[in-house]
Scaffold this motif. Structure first.
Motif, PDB file in Angstrom:
ATOM      1  N   GLN A 169     -52.587  53.584   3.046  1.00  0.00           N
ATOM      2  CA  GLN A 169     -51.135  53.673   3.076  1.00  0.00           C
ATOM      3  C   GLN A 169     -50.512  52.968   1.879  1.00  0.00           C
ATOM      4  OE1 GLN A 169     -49.261  55.424   5.542  1.00  0.00           O
ATOM      5  NE2 GLN A 169     -47.815  55.181   3.845  1.00  0.00           N
ATOM      6  N   ASP A 173     -48.490  54.876  -1.089  1.00  0.00           N
ATOM      7  CA  ASP A 173     -47.104  54.465  -1.335  1.00  0.00           C
ATOM      8  C   ASP A 173     -46.906  54.036  -2.783  1.00  0.00           C
ATOM      9  OD1 ASP A 173     -46.468  54.985   1.291  1.00  0.00           O
ATOM     10  OD2 ASP A 173     -46.469  52.885   1.928  1.00  0.00           O
ATOM     11  N   TRP A 268     -56.613  58.229   9.021  1.00  0.00           N
ATOM     12  CA  TRP A 268     -55.299  57.902   9.596  1.00  0.00           C
ATOM     13  C   TRP A 268     -54.896  58.873  10.699  1.00  0.00           C
ATOM     14  CZ3 TRP A 268     -56.168  59.271   4.459  1.00  0.00           C
ATOM     15  CH2 TRP A 268     -55.835  60.584   4.106  1.00  0.00           C
TER      16      TRP A 268
END
Length: 359
Positions: A169, A173, A268
């Motif tokens: 993540q 990002d 995920w």
């Protein structure tokens, strides 16, 4: 002391905590564990750190390769007393982890090929080049200098997976288009640090091999159907909805894949029981290789997941490529493999799965 953050995903019914630490040289270090980390910081130096290399495009292979001359100076097989991945003990030598103890640590590689601040690339007539933007992490499984994904145990493997989910993540990002957690293990692979660890590369571009898989899935390739066809004859078992199997089209002797039976784009997307099954198999496949080859087995393992922008039909796998074809016998990737990409496979998949079942 920096704050401990509880990660949103609890694995095995247990909360995983993260502590962030900015090292004296500016690099970030994350400490992950089932217990909040409250160790005091030991001494650490503020050496200047290289900030990535450059990418050059190969016009005949249609691939981007990274050039990072500073990696020639990276640490090479240090003595146990100079292990840079060990904890820093009071009065002892400084290491990469300035704490006397930890469960699992991830930090920015001191000798990174990719870096978010990479800024320079040579101007070459007729050759496309650009800064090697991205990230390179080191993942230290344990404070102990010996061990493996098997010996660290199921709880530590759960912490590892929680940490990888967190880094996926974070790196997505930060703009990385493709994230590849991996482990190189064994002298035959070229490992220069024997402390149990893996790495994570965050790529600004999707690598060519991964793009081929993306295209295949988008074109309709159904890995779930292949797993069903392969099981049970090519299967090693199933835990928590995650199958371990030898692909019928394996390129390496004793190659093993782990994959959820239901298509998932990446870890995920996996259910809790699937992540628990994945944690189990990471240790169990490592154990079986060591037993089969009667030594800590040289392997290349990597997580293959969808890119940041997503991919139609992508099916997440973890792939193990052993570098041995028998005890004491290395599977060399020689001229034919390197020049053409055509592998000569010394062990049939049908024989490989039988041998791996027997251990």
């Amino acid at each position: 002391m920096s704050e401990n953050i509880a990660l949103p995903r609890a694995l095995g019914g247990k909360t995983v905590y993260r502590r962030d630490h900015r090292k004296a040289d500016g690099r970030m270090l994350q400490l992950y564990g089932l217990v909040p980390h409250d160790e005091a910081v030991q001494s650490e130096s503020a050496d200047e750190i290289a900030q990535g290399g450059e990418l050059r495009h190969h016009p005949l292979r249609n691939e981007w390769n990274v050039y990072a001359a500073h990696r020639q100076n990276r640490t090479f097989k240090p003595a146990a007393s100079e292990d840079p991945l060990a904890p820093t003990l009071p009065g002892g030598p400084e290491t990469e982890i300035p704490f006397a103890d930890f469960e699992l640590a991830i930090f920015e590689n001191k000798f990174a090929a990719f870096h978010p601040s990479a800024a320079n690339a040579a101007a070459l007539d007729g050759i496309a080049s650009e800064p090697a933007k991205g990230a390179c992490d080191v993942v230290v499984y344990s404070p102990e200098g010996k061990g493996s994904l098997h010996t660290i145990g199921q709880d530590r493997r759960r912490v590892l997976i929680a940490a990888l989910l967190d880094r996926y993540q974070t790196l997505f990002d930060a703009g990385c288009e493709y994230v590849l957690p991996f482990e190189n293990r064994g002298d035959e692979v070229g490992v220069t640090l024997h402390h149990p660890h893996g790495q994570i590369y965050g790529f600004g571009r999707v690598p060519e091999i991964q793009q081929r898989a993306i295209d295949a899935f988008a074109g309709g390739y159904d890995l779930a159907a292949e797993i069903t066809a392969a099981m049970p004859n090519y299967g090693l078992g199933e835990e928590g909805g995650v199958a371990a199997f030898v692909p019928r089209y394996a390129r390496f002797p004793y190659e093993v894949w782990l994959a959820p039976r239901i298509r998932r784009a990446g870890p995920w997307d996996c259910a809790d029981e699937e992540l628990d099954g994945l944690a189990y198999w990471l240790g169990e496949i490592t154990r079986r290789y060591d037993a089969l080859f009667e030594q800590p087995a040289a392997t290349m393992m990597a997580f293959h997941a969808a890119p940041r922008s997503g991919s139609d039909g992508y099916h997440f796998t973890v792939q193990f490529y052993p570098l041995l074809r028998a005890k004491g016998r290395v599977k060399y990737l020689a001229s034919v493999e390197q020049h053409t990409g055509t592998f000569t496979v010394d062990v049939m998949p049908e024989g490989a799965v039988e041998a791996l079942r027997d251990v």
